[in-house]
Design a protein around this motif. Sequence first.
Motif, short mmCIF file in Angstrom:
data_model
loop_
_atom_site.label_atom_id
_atom_site.label_comp_id
_atom_site.label_asym_id
_atom_site.label_seq_id
_atom_site.Cartn_x
_atom_site.Cartn_y
_atom_site.Cartn_z
N VAL B 4 0.85 -1.19 0.00
CA VAL B 4 0.00 0.00 0.00
C VAL B 4 0.89 1.25 0.00
CG1 VAL B 4 -1.73 1.31 1.30
CG2 VAL B 4 -1.88 -1.18 1.20
N THR B 6 0.40 5.16 0.51
CA THR B 6 -0.61 6.14 0.91
C THR B 6 0.06 7.39 1.46
OG1 THR B 6 -2.73 6.32 2.08
CG2 THR B 6 -0.96 5.16 3.25
N ASN B 104 -7.73 3.61 -3.04
CA ASN B 104 -7.93 4.15 -1.69
C ASN B 104 -8.85 5.37 -1.70
OD1 ASN B 104 -6.27 2.27 -0.46
ND2 ASN B 104 -4.44 3.55 -0.62
N ARG B 108 -12.22 5.97 0.29
CA ARG B 108 -12.30 7.15 1.17
C ARG B 108 -13.52 8.01 0.84
NH1 ARG B 108 -8.56 12.27 0.19
NH2 ARG B 108 -10.17 12.42 -1.43
N ALA B 114 -14.74 -0.46 1.80
CA ALA B 114 -13.45 -1.02 2.20
C ALA B 114 -13.51 -2.55 2.20
CB ALA B 114 -13.06 -0.51 3.59
N VAL B 132 -1.87 -1.23 -3.90
CA VAL B 132 -3.01 -0.31 -3.84
C VAL B 132 -2.48 1.08 -3.51
CG1 VAL B 132 -5.29 0.11 -2.85
CG2 VAL B 132 -4.41 -2.22 -2.92
N ALA B 137 -5.68 5.49 2.90
CA ALA B 137 -5.91 4.04 2.95
C ALA B 137 -6.72 3.69 4.18
CB ALA B 137 -4.57 3.30 2.97
N SER B 138 -7.68 2.77 4.03
CA SER B 138 -8.53 2.39 5.17
C SER B 138 -7.73 1.60 6.20
CB SER B 138 -9.71 1.55 4.67
OG SER B 138 -9.27 0.25 4.31
N LEU B 141 -7.52 -2.02 5.30
CA LEU B 141 -6.52 -2.36 4.27
C LEU B 141 -5.12 -2.37 4.89
CD1 LEU B 141 -5.71 -2.95 1.36
CD2 LEU B 141 -5.61 -0.49 0.95
#
Lengths: 170, 170
Positions: B4, B6, B104, B108, B114, B132, B137-138, B141
């Motif tokens: 990820v 982010t 993401n 969001r 998510a 991703v 980012a959640s 995740l």
Amino acid sequence: MIIVNTGDGKGKTTAAMGQVLRSLGRGWKVCIIQLFKGREFYGEQTILKKLKGLKLLSFAPKHPACFRNIPEKKVRNECRKALSEAWSVIKRNKFDMVVLEEFNIAVRDGFLKAEDLLKVLGAKSPAAVVIVTGRGASKQLIGKADLVTEMKEIKHPYRRGITARKGIEF
Amino acid sequence: MIIVNTGDGKGKTTAAMGQVLRSLGRGWKVCIIQLFKGREFYGEQTILKKLKGLKLLSFAPKHPACFRNIPEKKVRNECRKALSEAWSVIKRNKFDMVVLEEFNIAVRDGFLKAEDLLKVLGAKSPAAVVIVTGRGASKQLIGKADLVTEMKEIKHPYRRGITARKGIEF
């Protein structure tokens, strides 16, 4: 514009390479000067070599932290050669973008002086873009840069004992 | 492996593209599924299209925050189509790496859930790599991911009123 990618996280080099791809896509001419990367160690090197408008130079392929039998003096000499090449490339102003890969490491580890790197950056034409990568960017460089990003490690599989994987880390 | 990128800083997309370059250099097959990127807006798109082993798909080219006349329903439908395509690509397991660009942001901003994104990631074979990208980012995740990097803005020329520049930002 001076861009700096630093921090302990992943993505400093790959972000610079993605930036190179973007700029080449605009028809820019790009020169990458790499330190400590080897000449065929990284997956992207084989593709970068084939891209139009890109010049790729590599110096000091081995860092003493990874290869214990490399004399520091040799590394220092190669780093100085790389910086002198960077100066010449930036001064001649034939590239729209110059990437100085891992030059922060060379400064952090005492192979180059922070002020010598700044002098080289000072030779750049106003329109040109220089990207400097590597963890441990000097305060002087951060002060002079226009755009600084810290790649911050939130979670890394190394912590769970997973080792570097071909295609991902190199 | 789930990676990820982010954070608010620059480098999330370019790091993913640099990673793609590295992986292609190892002979990997890579599929990029982009949201909110347009089809010809980014400099790298013209070069990526030409690289061997790479498939590039683009959905929901316009984000409502940038284009006020885009109905949210249309964007939601396109994001769902993109996620369904991601599921199918990941499930068939014909690519060594799949990049879900700006997914993401879609989560969001409420265009995707998510948990639906996590379900898609759950369909991946153990050897495959999914990246991703996108700010915000959640937590779910980040919990599931193996490698998470926050691109953190230390200094950005936007703050001094300098606007996005072709070749650098897009």
